[in-house]
Design an enzyme around this catalytic site. Sequence first.
Site, short mmCIF file in Angstrom:
data_model
loop_
_atom_site.label_atom_id
_atom_site.label_comp_id
_atom_site.label_asym_id
_atom_site.label_seq_id
_atom_site.Cartn_x
_atom_site.Cartn_y
_atom_site.Cartn_z
CD GLN A 237 19.47 61.11 46.14
OE1 GLN A 237 19.75 62.28 45.95
NE2 GLN A 237 19.13 60.31 45.16
NE ARG A 384 11.46 62.70 38.34
CZ ARG A 384 10.43 62.96 39.14
NH1 ARG A 384 10.42 64.08 39.84
NH2 ARG A 384 9.42 62.14 39.24
CB CYS A 385 18.59 61.44 34.45
SG CYS A 385 20.18 62.19 34.77
CD GLU A 760 16.47 58.46 37.99
OE1 GLU A 760 17.05 57.68 37.22
OE2 GLU A 760 16.94 58.84 39.06
#
Lengths: 806, 284
Positions: A237, A384-385, A760
């Site tokens: 990522q 996802r945050c 997110e």
Amino acid sequence: MNEATPPKEERTAALSGLGTSRKRVEDARFTQGKGNYVDDLKMPGMLFGDFVRSPYAHARVKSIDTEKAMALPGVHAVLTAADLEPLGLHWMPTLAGDKQMVLADGKVLFQAQEVAFVVADDRYAAADGVAAVKVEYEELPVLVDPFKAESDGAPVLREDIADQTEGAHGPRRHPNHIFTWESGDREATEAVLAEADVVAEEMIYYHRTHPCPLEPCGCVASMDKVNGKLTVWGTFQAPHAVRTVASLISGIAEHNIRIISPDIGGGFGNKVGVYPGYVCSIVASIVTGVPVKWIEDRSDNLMATAFARDYWMKGRISATKDGKITGLHCHTTADHGAFDACADPTKFPAGFMNICTGSYDIPTAYLAVDGIYTNKAPGGVAYRCSFRVTEAAYFIERMIEILAIKLGMDAAELRVKNFIKKDQFPYQSALGWEYDSGDYHTGWDKALKAVGYEDLRKEQAARVEAFKRGETRMLLGIGLSHFTEIVGAGPVKNCDILGLGMFDSCEIRIHPTGSAIARLGTISQGQGHATTFAQILASEIGLPAEDITLEEGDTDTAPYGLGTYGSRSTPVAGAATAMAGRKIRAKAQMIAAYLLEVHDNDLEWDVDRFVVKGSPERFKTMKEIAFASYNQAIPGVEPGLEAVSYYDPPNMTYPFGSYICVMEINVDTGTTEIRQVYALDDCGTRINPMIIEGQVHGGLTEALAIAMGQEIAYDEQGNVTTGTLMDFFVPTAVETPNYQTDYTVTPSPHHPIGAKGVGESPNVGGVPAFSNAVHDAFRAFGLTQSNMPHDHWRIWKTAQSLGLHD
Amino acid sequence: MVPGAFNYYRPDTVDDVIGLLGEWGDDARVIAGGHSLIPVMKQRLSDISHLIDLGGVEALKGIIIDGGTVTIGAMTTQHELITNDALASAAPIIREASLQIADPQVRYLGTIGGNVANGDPANDMPGLMQTLGATYHLAGPNGGRTVAARDFYEAAYFTAREDDEILTAVSFAATSGGYAYEKQKRKIGDYATAAAGVLLTMHGGSCSAASVALTNLSDTPVYCTDAVDILVGSSVDDEAVAAAVKAAVDVSDPVADTRGPVDFKKYVAGVIVKKAIESARSRA
């Protein structure tokens, strides 16, 4: 020389720029199975690596016998810590300032820990080799409960640092203690709580779960001994950060390392960190002289690579009798597993957990987080945050509900009473953040109206009565959630990872015929960057989005950036894209002025061209300017049309939203049925509404999973009991409800195009909405708090503990 | 997660299958749909050197309904069970239960024979066969024999089938009256937290015949004799249903797992059995 100019609207539409629901350009290949993922890569002579993993959560490694494995056909090498030690690679630094064993060095600290790395002709031979390695273990007492970590007789997990009283984030008070991190004013908060009319207190547990991307982690490492270049294709990522870290660890010069992230099948934070598989593959390629591939299987991914959450948050919240919140106190016990491998900005060992005052004007607050070692897999990534923001949002949204119960107030009304008001922005929070912009009341009112909130409450009250009369076994829950995110890390002055500033970048090259390529320091894992960043650029430089190629993920070609996670791509790289576009436009203006024989200041920008002020018939389109930039000698101006921008954001962005879930609950079976999910997001300027809606659907589905069943669970011996998709809940279409999305637009004042990021938000806001619905259903029967995930048996237990089965 | 090396055979006849089993003994396993066996092989939990694929044996496929007796070949897929209209008339509970097994992709490959012969108490078909009072047809080196489904299961993964035998077909009498197969699961593709099959025939307001069986509530499927005795002869009123439910729950013996603790499973078993009896009664 110029044809009649089409109307402004027509030319704007032709660009497919900001605000257009442009179809994703990536989908053609993804929906046809033509993506190019790491495991698709095949190279001549490539070998395959696989791990021998520990069956025990805590054990001493007495011996490793590789002889039988080495004798198998197709097995080339078996690496152990002893082989890596001379290279100094048997341990590696983590992103959180700790270190982690690459291969078991004398002991293992969690089940599925990497013990040895077998390199063989293919994955079958590698698996045969793994099965043939004999490891002798001596089991040690296991620590799975972080609250027992500092008790007398607790096993010392990290013998390597047992004597160190100072860690990466300050003093350590026990060998199993990692750090204490504080934010806010402790004394003032205690004083406020002591004097308050009402104080609500509760332990809120946000359980351990896992991002579980569809594609697990993996890489192919290839060391070219002729030119000394190392190339690694991987599920990264943050490819540039990986390159720098790889250089620092290995001693290979950074220009001799090339990191390539090809298509990535979802990341959700799981692919931010550095894993032993990457290090072992690189070493194996150096040893064997050929490329080495390592790809996790599903259980490897769930059991060994980075988990998320696992925060025990003890909260106290105070208010006046009429519901004005006066103070918030939170002490968090953070279970980090065996190594502190959180992927947080260096100065924030608990991420941005201090956003835990949420959407509310809370004048006084204090947060302390204690990081603890246990015999579980390392991680603590932002699933996802943004960093620990889901934990913070869940904490405050539960505390608000609990305070509402204590006050005997409606939880929606309590929120309205305490929301930060529109005219308070930019708002300084008690825990040190400056919220950039917001309008919470407008979105909240819209949400309550959309679901018919007052009627729902009446229906719920009637249901409770019917239940008490024995007419139904179904309860109705109304789950409210108002979240404020903090994303877009971040300003280099306070955000870095391992010393790498968290700016991001975009480099644009306009081709002579008026098309373009843009390269960014980020990397899409399904977010649709090639679609949306082209749209930003289209609006900035007046070339159609379809004529702009986006490239990311190759460190030899892309400009340096810190990658994609924490909803940072749009706030940071998106801003860099806009700023680079503006540089292009500034040069284009000079060229146009020369071509039109006017002064720069006599021109104005008009969608896709520069026009002479007051003479609309005199203009140059960007296409014309692009051609001229290469092919016409312009005095004082270099040929070509290129720009690069490195964007260091002045602040974070603060997306927010109002989510409501209406849920039916069967008290006898613990089963649930979701009747309605309404999600209103405010992510500032909306780049592509269709992609936003897709992101919201995806994030809500992950939130649903987390709230209702998804967990990484351990038994008392430290065995993972949810190590396959049979037990680790990933919703299918059948379990996924319909979503109703909505929006308001409150642009970020400091972002070049006012965008805040959205990917997110639905996970951050969704988990409290689903969980609050479950709690709310039982509010009339006295429930204040129960632990997620709200799977059937836990809901059933709640009903039973409230006497509803009697 | 990849299996170790194995030899693969795809014989055409039952005799050839039996011959291969005789030749390789314990080192051989037959594979039908593979949904249970392949994960076990990939996790290397079982060392199988010789894999005998039954997919080529035509004699093991098909559904025959003849004179009130239904015979289903072992290699008949769950998809075929669902889509066969004659079967849906002869024993509608089969379709109802099959539709609750996983998803279409699984059901295209999953077979009735594999499902019942594996001896996994979590599978739905063994419980369903208890409900139907089915007969299992086995073939071995000494020819064929039959075993009642209710006598087949000894413990989890232990059955009356000998290692050198295969299950070739199941048969049962066509049903009449009410039926229901109820299942609670966490998600599509999961095994039952609790499931129950019920058949109920009513004559003049009284229950003349009944059958009740449980899935994944013990280490074998459970036929609930006491519950059946309570229902037969009753009017299947609330009192009889409550007593039958209690009798069924009493013979359940679930184990705690990630689906929940034992008290929860027994409670849900009661809810599911009650729902199944009431559903069957409404259709009787």
